[in-house]
Each structure stands twice: as structure tokens, then as C-alpha cells.
Design an enzyme around this catalytic site. Structure first.
Site, mmCIF file in Angstrom:
data_model
loop_
_atom_site.group_PDB
_atom_site.id
_atom_site.type_symbol
_atom_site.label_atom_id
_atom_site.label_comp_id
_atom_site.label_asym_id
_atom_site.label_seq_id
_atom_site.Cartn_x
_atom_site.Cartn_y
_atom_site.Cartn_z
ATOM 1 N N TYR B 438 -47.663 -7.385 1.397
ATOM 2 C CA TYR B 438 -47.753 -8.033 2.715
ATOM 3 C C TYR B 438 -49.083 -8.760 2.941
ATOM 4 C CZ TYR B 438 -49.576 -3.600 4.959
ATOM 5 O OH TYR B 438 -50.272 -2.495 5.336
ATOM 6 N N GLU B 439 -49.124 -9.595 3.948
ATOM 7 C CA GLU B 439 -50.247 -10.535 4.152
ATOM 8 C C GLU B 439 -50.490 -11.403 2.914
ATOM 9 O OE1 GLU B 439 -51.564 -11.194 6.939
ATOM 10 O OE2 GLU B 439 -50.707 -9.517 8.043
ATOM 11 N N GLY B 440 -49.426 -11.758 2.235
ATOM 12 C CA GLY B 440 -49.546 -12.587 1.037
ATOM 13 C C GLY B 440 -49.563 -11.738 -0.215
#
Lengths: 596, 596
Positions: B438-440
Site C-alpha cells: 500500500y501507498e505504492g
């Protein structure tokens, strides 16, 4: 998610790397040539894909459940086990005399792989029964063999291995379960065993426990452990079932993965003593158990290959379907399926290369076992046995450790969806995590690899393998093209690293055991990478020669071998640095306990 | 399992590596010296250890639950969030003008670490609120700031980031949620957002969603995305709550880990349209979101450090308690606690070295951010900003990837018990797995590292860091003793590998993007290992100088740095081989799609 056994790669490895044709030339294996192998593997693939694979998710969502001492397995498992039994799958490798098919280990191995890829939790039940069969074949009396083996092999009864107790995990010297002779040749067994896979279930009519215990006058430590057979239901002389024995499942564990496989706590003798029968001689239990464990450890190594293959197939399917982002090289204006993105390729190729390399190494190990049993020449048998025994801890340790990484990459390929349980990728990540632990942790495998397999013969077996690798390196030097250049470079460097590691371990084993054992797991990993990479090198040489016959298959093999060289074998010198240390002891053992 | 924040190491890194004294010399941070840092960190340690850590297991066993559009969090979370709010913890880094404490990022960072070690699921809620605060500070109007920021900072309301849609994960160009202007300055928002962390919960009075959406005439792709503020309850001008807005949580996900943190599917506009307010200018949403994301990515990197620390502490506690097997060096006749076994040491030291290295790198990055904001000199600000931006994807990608490996080792240290959920080690293994996603994803971080952070300035920032590493290498050359020799050898080799990787990437970016991006994640990992190893090298030099002051702490730092050199930095040249490939494209992209 569906599963389709990689039959083509299995057969390629069996034929080109593990030499099934020579195994078919061994006495007793005349019918076990490539055609038989193909027929058996294709049928295993069909059965596993159609019957067992669809139950894998169900096993995770509706695990085995305990109530009142009984365990109900996942809906569908019982019927599937009947089909498994009726298909004769329990007997593939076992003697014809007891109802088996007597096929070589090399042919049984892809069947085991497919079984475990399809359903890891289900496959554990026959895996343990195989262990019990091995133990009885080795040390059981003729009566015991006659009474139990046919039932195991026809799938009427199943077997378990009872080693662990709360205080005795890796350290079997601490086993406390006791067996008191009753004067009539039987014993009464008392104690608690934990982590007993399929220690209780509803898929078979009887469960036969092989139990490590101590007799009253046994010496301390591992030299005082005997092996007992304790059936759930006592067995009459005609093979019919008698009274319920005093062994009871008091609970099963709530686990991270392989949830369909019940992990039992078994209580022996709370109601007067569980009747047990000595297997072989007193105080030789550990020795017999090691025979079972060698088979079981190899099989757990195959579980590693199997779950890696399954995770790979699932990740590939997702990567071919999920559309996201334009290609980095600007070759399309619209978003493409993610299999077109270089890092997804890198992840899938890593998964594939590890899996193919570990498969090839394991199948080759299986062939060594077959030669060790069946070769007409004494010296050849010994040499194959030594190589097989060297490879078993590597197959177990390397394949299972890589399976955790591969399953983790499988989650990563799925992105956010991988973290959602419905997707299924997370199940492999959870399931795989037990593999480097049970049947001996990776550290236990590595200790075995160092102590019994490397140092005991002064490194001779390791050297023999390195000499064989040198021949492959020489062949690579004669091949043209970048993939072969890459493999030549990295296999050369890797085998040098392995040679230096062996030299260091043999030299320092006595004088600095802490330094040697601090590098034990890195040594196992290095050996796994180099030996699996060597199999990939052998594979690419064959593939080059046969390329015209099947461009699609063989060019993929060459590319995967190259990937293995550049992305996995390339790690070897760095791992060597963790083993061959000027300063191993200080680096790893410098801290005092209270500094942690 | 309890958790005790590693305050001593946190303060060591802040003082000796991240230079808190110089940050206290920046305008506006006069009170933010070492004493303040110590007081804040110790209080954070106390609060996190006493209040949040005990709720971590509860969150796993009793996850957030959805019913009728509402989410009930784990029992105890709501009260703990009140304590968190009342302690002022949401405002540590935020401006005094809006009720925050205005402390430097360097002081906020250990607080974030402790929060996440104590309770990863809980900590996600303030993490997302921090992102919303950042976005409003950057692009919000004065009215929006006045209305929302104090509520966020006092912990009355929480914030969320709404990026992902079913078809738009990593690829935000595919966002379809639309925002229709109403003529009165407001918009009506319609669409479905998924994977919204704390998108619905019961811990705060209002939830303020920051939502990426398209206005009717927006251009295609990422240049047509705007950022909207959509509160769950509309907010009156005096800050009181008005009508329920048309955004509803239709379900939450069933996840592998971080189960207490509700991951919501949010439906906007099913009942006429959710009222939203534009933040900043139309079509600049992605730009603003990147500001939030840089903060959030750094914070997720800290989550990696945090879960690694927690897993380490749990593994150490078990290893000091579990008795099994005699020592391999024969130093005792009886079984010992497993922390005495070399491979257990190797595992614990690996966990510790990764965690300390990643912590040091992250704190140093935080300090660069502080200098980038507060340094009086323009050029210095720019240079610090460039380094901070180079480090953010590394802190995120490297710390989170290593946290998965560390948590996996944590399970392994526990042996069979690690696989049993009651033990707690498995929770970290499950929780950590989301962090590289998550968050890239790590691939997204690596693409950012290559494109924006390495190639855009022609490798200048990377070279500047390498020049600083050279100074440390020179200092190591002057130190005596094996630990310093080892570090000198491996940091020299590692920095050369990193230099060659940077050179390759800058040179080939345009001509062979596939080859470059095929090595993107290995490049990120290499940079992480070398830069974290560099911090460990700096740490051991300080430790040597101060050793007499605190032998126990500083000798452990030196030994851990040596371990990092010999077991982690030593991998650098092998990773380089995966990046700087004569043949990157062929190796990774050789297979056609149908060959997978």
C-alpha cells in the site's frame, strides 16, 4: 484458482536431467521407463487438478474441526481421500508384495508434487502414511508388515509420526513419553504428544501412530528412545478392528496455514495406558525415525516446490488478466496487462526460476535414491546413496525457504488484491510458512548437512558434486550466446564459493564450531542455489540441442536458466561471505545474551 | 506480547547520526533539542507500551466489524484513541497555529515508530489523518484550514485518502469517480472507492475523505484529476456538524493482516451525490496527493521499521526462554535456551541489523526533511530536499520489504510454536505483508526512485550521497579492529556496486527502458542496503569513540554493524549483477506472454 500440473517440465526433468531411461534399466524397474512415467504423471495431474485442487480453498475456509475428541475434516476431503485410495495413489512407490505399484522414487516424486500443489493440507495425510510405511518396511516384524502395510497402501488406514512433546521439539533427547512392558510382548504408553499431523481425523477407519517413547530402564538422551506402534483401534490377528485404544485427541491447533490439516495434541494412557507394540529393537527408535524422516524431509521439500508452483500459476493468471498502466517503453498508449511490466516479469521469473531449479534438483535427488537402491554395482550404490543423503537436507531446506519467498512474491504480484483473503494468494503465503519448520527446521537441516553430510566424509561427497559441476561448466564454455555466457560466469563463481565454503566448514568444524554453525543456514542456501543452478545449466544445454523440436518450450527453459544465473546464482559470492568469515564467531556471537 | 520502545537506540540515532543539535539551531526549532526529544520520545514510549501495545493482539482476534453501513472497531480502540487525542499525539509535527506542537519531523519519527510497533492497525488511523493535514496545509484555502485542521489535530475528526478504484490501483490515470460542479462552489461526487483505510469507523465524530475525482471537462489521464474534500457529516461554518453526507461504507475487506484497521469500500453519490469541496485548483489533484503521499510513504516505511522491531522483540523474548538442545561447542552438558545456538543468533542478529539500519536511514531522512524546510540557506534547503526525496522511496520500499523477511524470521525463531496463532509471531508476518503494497508497491517506489529521483538530475543526488559515503569509508580505513575492517571492505564494495548501478540506469534509461526497469526493485534494494549499511558504519565509528561511556550499548552497536556488513552489505555485488546486466532485457523479458 485452478491448478494444472506442469507435466511437460516434469517429464523433461525426469528424462533429460534425472535419467529415467537408466532407472528403467535397473533390475526390477523394467516397466518404469519414460512411457510409464508419462502415463502415471498425466493421470496424477488429472486427478489432482480435477478432484483435489478445487478443495484447496475450501480447506482454508472450513478447516478441520475438533469436538469431543473427534475431528471432522473439511467437507469433501473424506470422499476425495476415498478416490485417492481407490486410485492406488498411496502405493505408487511401495512394494508390490504389499499391494503397491513398486515404481521408482523418480516417478513417485512428480505425483507427490502434483498432490501437494493441488492441496497441501490434504497431501499431508498420505505423506505421513508414507513415513509409517517406510518405518515398518525398515524395522517392522513380518507380522507387523503383513498386518499393517496392505491397509496403509490400500488407503484404509493412515499413519502418523509422534515425535514432538511440549518440551521436546528439535531436541528429541528431551522426549519423556514412557512405554512400560506388560510382560506379554506389548507395552503401555503414557504421555503427551503435540503437533501430530492428522493425529485424529475421519477419512480412514483406523489411525496408526508411530510413537517415540522411553522404556523404564532406557539410557538418558537420544540413545534411550524406542519406536512404538500404537493404533487408534486395536487390530485383531485377521486385520479386523478391535477395541478403542487409550490414545485421545484432546485438541487441535489454530494455525497460520494448512488449516484443513488437523494438528493434534494426543494424550496417551490417561485411562490405564495405550497399548503399543515395539518396532524393531529397544533404544533404536531414533535411528528408525530417521529413515522415516529422510523420506518425509524429501517429501516436505517437494511441498516447497509444490506450493511455489501453485503460487506461480496463480500469479501468472492474475498478471495476464489485470490491466494497469502503460508500458515503460512507450510501446502502447493504453494500459496493458501487468505481465507486460518489467518488474512483474522479474517477480514472475524469480518465482518460476526458483521453482524449476528446485524441482530439477529434487527429481535428480530422487533418481540418486533409485540408483542407490537398485544399482547392481556396490560402489555405485554407495556413491549414489551418499549424494542422495547430501541432497536431502538441501531439498528440504532450500525448497521450503524459497517457497516462502515465492509465495510472498505471489502476493506482491497481486498488489492490494493479494492482501484480500478471497483472492487466494495469501493462502499460499500462510500455508508455505510451516514448510521450513516442520520435519526439522532449516537450521536442523543445515546442521545435518554440515555434520553428517559434509564433515563426516571430509567433504568428499560435496567435492564429487563439485567435480560434476565442473563438467557442466566446461560444456557451457563451448556454447554460444549470452544466456550461456551468463550461466558460465555465475555457475563458475557460485561453484567456487561453494567449494570455499565446504573447505572452510571441514577445516574449522572442530576448532571453531560456533563459527561453522553460524554459517550453517547460509551454507545450505548456497548449496541449494548452486546445485539448483547447476540443474538449470544442464537443462539449458539440453534445451539448446533440442531447440528446433519445440521452440516455445526450450527457448523458455533457456531464458529461465539465464534468469536463474543472473538473478539467483549471482547471489552466491555474497552468501559465501556470510559463511567463510575471518570472524564468524565474533560477528554472530559477539553479543552477550543481555545485549539482545 | 509486550513492547518496549528502543528509546536508547532512537535517541542515539537522533543525536549521533541525524544531528538533532543542528536541527535545534534552525529558526523556529529552538526548543527542539535533545532534551525535548528525549522527553517526547520517553512519553511516547510509555503511552505506546502501556495503552496501545496490549490492544495489538485484540485487534487481530476481534477485527473491526461492519454492519448496516457502520463499522465497530476492536473493543478498547475507541478509548485508546481518546487517550491518543488527549495526549496531543496527532499534533506532534503540525503547526502550532492549528493546535499542533510544531516539532521537527526528526522528533515525530520515533513517535510514529513506537505507535506502529505498539499497534500497527491502530496507528493507521492517525497516519491517514496526517496525510489529510498535509494536503490541506499545502493546498487548502484559509477557510478550509481554519475549519478542519484544528479538529484533525485535536483528534476530534480523522482523515482518509481515497485514491483506489477497482480498475485504478497503481494506475491513477484510470480514476473514474466524477465531481459535478453545483454552481455554488460545491461539487457532487459520484463513484466507488476501494481499499480506504479507516474509511468508516467509530473512533471519531467525523471522517473527512480526501477524494481524487474528475470534473466533467477534465482532460484524460492523470492531468485531469482533482482533489476534493468530502466529509462524512457536513460541517457548519462554526465547525459544528450538519447533515449526513452521501458517502457510505458498503463493506469492509477480509484481510490477511492489520485486521483491526477497517479497509472500506466507499460508495459516493448513490442517493443524489456526495457534497464535496475542491481543494486547491482543478486538475492539480495528483500533485497535491503526491505531497500527502510523500509523507505517507515515509510513514509506511516507518511501519516497516516498527513491525520489524516488534517481531524482533518477540523473537528475542522467546529465544531467551525456550530451552532446547545442547550448545554445538560442547560448552554445556544440558540443553540451553535457544539464544545460545548460532543459527538462532544469526536470525536474531539479521532481524536486529536490518531494523537498526533501516531505522537509522529513516531518521536521517527525516532530518533532511527538517533541514529542507528550515535551513536558512537556499542552496542547502534544495540539496537537503533532493536527498530527502531520493530517500523517501528507499525508506518506504526497503524498510517494508525487509520487514516481511524479518517477521518471517521471527516466526522461524519460534519453530513450530511460530505457526500457532496464539503465539503472536504469525500476526507480524501477516500484518507486515501489506507494507510493501500500500501507498505504492515496491515497484512503484522503485520507478519513482529511478525516474524522478535518479535520472531526472542525471544521478547528481545519488552521486552526492556516494561522495558522503566515501568520507565514511575513509574514516573506517583509519579505525582498528576486525569489525571496522569488515565494514570497510563491504561498504567499499557496496558503494561501488551502487555507483555502477546509478551509472547504468542514467545511461540506459532512454535507450533501453525495459532493461533499466527490470532492475528497478533490485536497485532500490541495493540502495537501501548500502545506505542503511552506511548509517551502521557511521554508528560504529561513533560507538568506538564513546565506547568507554557505555560499553554494553556501544559494543552491541559495533557488533551489529559488523554483522550488517558481513551478512547484509555483502549481498550488494550480487544484487548489482541483477541490475547492471549486459542482457537485462533478454533475461527478464525474453519470454513471450504465452510462455508463462
Amino acid at each position: 484458482m485452478s491448478y494444472s500440473a506442469p507435466v511437460k517440465d516434469m517429464l523433461f526433468v525426469m528424462k533429460e536431467l534425472a535419467d529415467i531411461d537408466s532407472i528403467a534399466a535397473l533390475p526390477g524397474h523394467e516397466d518404469a521407463g519414460f512411457d510409464t512415467a508419462q502415463a502415471v504423471v498425466e493421470e496424477a495431474a488429472r486427478f489432482c487438478g480435477e478432484v483435489l485442487a478445487p478443495l484447496n480453498v475450501a480447506g482454508d475456509r472450513t478447516p478441520s474441526a475438533w469436538a469431543n475428541g473427534e475431528v471432522t475434516t473439511t467437507p469433501g476431503f473424506k470422499a476425495a481421500f476415498r478416490q485417492f485410495a481407490e486410485g492406488g495413489w498411496q502405493g505408487v512407490i511401495h512394494p508390490v508384495d504389499f499391494g503397491g505399484q513398486g515404481l521408482p522414487k523418480l516417478i513417485a516424486t512428480p505425483c507427490i508434487e502434483a498432490l501437494n500443489s493441488a492441496n497441501l493440507s490434504f497431501a499431508l495425510c498420505p505423506l505421513l502414511t508414507d513415513g509409517a510405511i517406510e518405518a515398518l518396511l525398515t524395522a517392522g516384524s513380518d507380522e507387523q508388515k503383513a498386518l499393517y502395510l496392505p491397509k496403509f497402501i490400500e488407503g484404509e488406514w493412515t499413519g502418523t509420526m509422534n515425535l514432538t512433546e511440549p518440551q521436546a521439539g528439535s531436541d528429541l533427547a528431551l522426549v519423556r513419553t514412557r512405554a512400560e512392558p506388560q510382560g506379554d510382548g506389548t507395552y503401555k504408553v503414557f504421555g503427551t504428544k503435540i503437533f501430530i499431523t492428522y493425529g485424529e481425523h475421519d477419512m480412514a477407519k483406523n489411525i496408526v501412530h508411530l510413537v517415540l517413547a522411553r522404556t523404564p530402564d532406557a539410557p538418558e538422551g537420544v540413545k534411550g528412545i524406542s519406536l512404538f506402534l500404537v493404533p487408534k483401534f486395536l487390530v485383531n490377528e485377521d486385520g479386523s478392528l478391535g477395541a478403542r485404544n487409550d490414545v485421545h485427541c484432546v485438541s487441535i491447533e489454530h494455525k497460520l496455514g494448512i488449516k484443513a490439516s488437523p494438528t493434534a495434541v494426543l494424550q496417551y494412557g490417561d485411562h490405564g495406558g495405550a497399548i503399543g507394540y515395539l518396532i524393531g529393537e529397544e533404544n533404536r527408535g531414533l535411528e528408525y525415525m530417521f529413515i522415516m524422516m529422510n523420506a518425509a524431509r524429501f517429501a516436505v521439500g517437494m511441498q516447497g516446490v509444490a506450493v511455489a508452483e501453485r503460487a506461480y500459476q496463480q500469479a501468472v493468471a492474475y498478471a495476464k488478466e489485470r490491466v494497469q498502466s502503460r508500458p515503460v517503453d512507450g510501446s502502447a498508449k493504453e494500459p496493458v496487462t501487468i505481465i507486460h511490466h518489467p518488474d512483474v516479469r522479474r517477480m514472475l521469473s524469480t518465482m518460476r526460476a526458483y521453482t524449476e531449479g528446485a524441482r530439477a534438483l529434487a527429481y535428480v535427488a530422487a533418481a540418486h535414491s533409485d540408483f542407490a537402491h537398485g544399482h547392481p554395482d556396490d560402489a555405485a550404490r554407495k556413491s549414489h546413496q551418499a549424494i542422495y543423503e547430501y541432497l536431502v537436507p538441501i531439498v528440504k531446506g532450500f525448497s521450503t525457504e524459497m517457497s516462502v519467498d515465492v509465495a510472498s512474491l505471489g502476493v506482491q504480484v497481486h498488489g492490494g488484491m493479494g492482501f484480500i483473503e478471497e483472492t487466494g494468494a495469501a493462502q499460499h503465503y500462510r500455508d508455505a510458512r510451516i514448510l521450513p519448520i516442520y520435519e526439522g527446521t532449516t537450521a536442523i537441516q543445515a546442521n545435518d548437512l554440515i555434520g553428517r553430510k559434509t564433515v563426516r566424509d571430509g567433504g568428499a561427497t560435496a567435492q564429487a558434486l563439485l567435480a560434476q559441476i565442473d563438467q557442466t561448466i566446461a560444456a557451457l564454455a563451448e556454447a554460444d550466446g549470452q544466456p550461456f555466457k551468463s550461466m558460465h560466469r555465475h555457475l563458475s563463481a557460485g561453484s567456487l564459493s561453494l567449494a570455499r565454503a565446504v573447505e572452510f566448514i571441514v577445516a574449522k568444524f572442530k576448532s571453531d564450531p560456533n563459527a561453522v554453525f553460524a554459517g550453517s543456514v547460509p551454507y545450505l542456501r548456497l548449496a541449494g542455489i548452486v546445485l539448483a543452478g547447476w540443474q538449470m545449466a544442464r537443462a539449458m544445454i539440453v534445451a539448446q540441442a533440442k531447440r528446433a523440436n519445440d521452440e516455445r518450450f526450450y527457448s523458455a527453459k533457456i531464458a529461465t536458466a539465464e534468469f536463474f544465473a543472473e538473478h539467483i546464482l549471482s547471489l552466491a559470492p555474497g552468501i559465501e561471505a556470510s559463511i567463510v568469515s575471518a570472524n564468524g564467531r565474533e560477528g554472530v556471537l559477539a553479543l552477550s545474551e543481555d545485549q539482545f
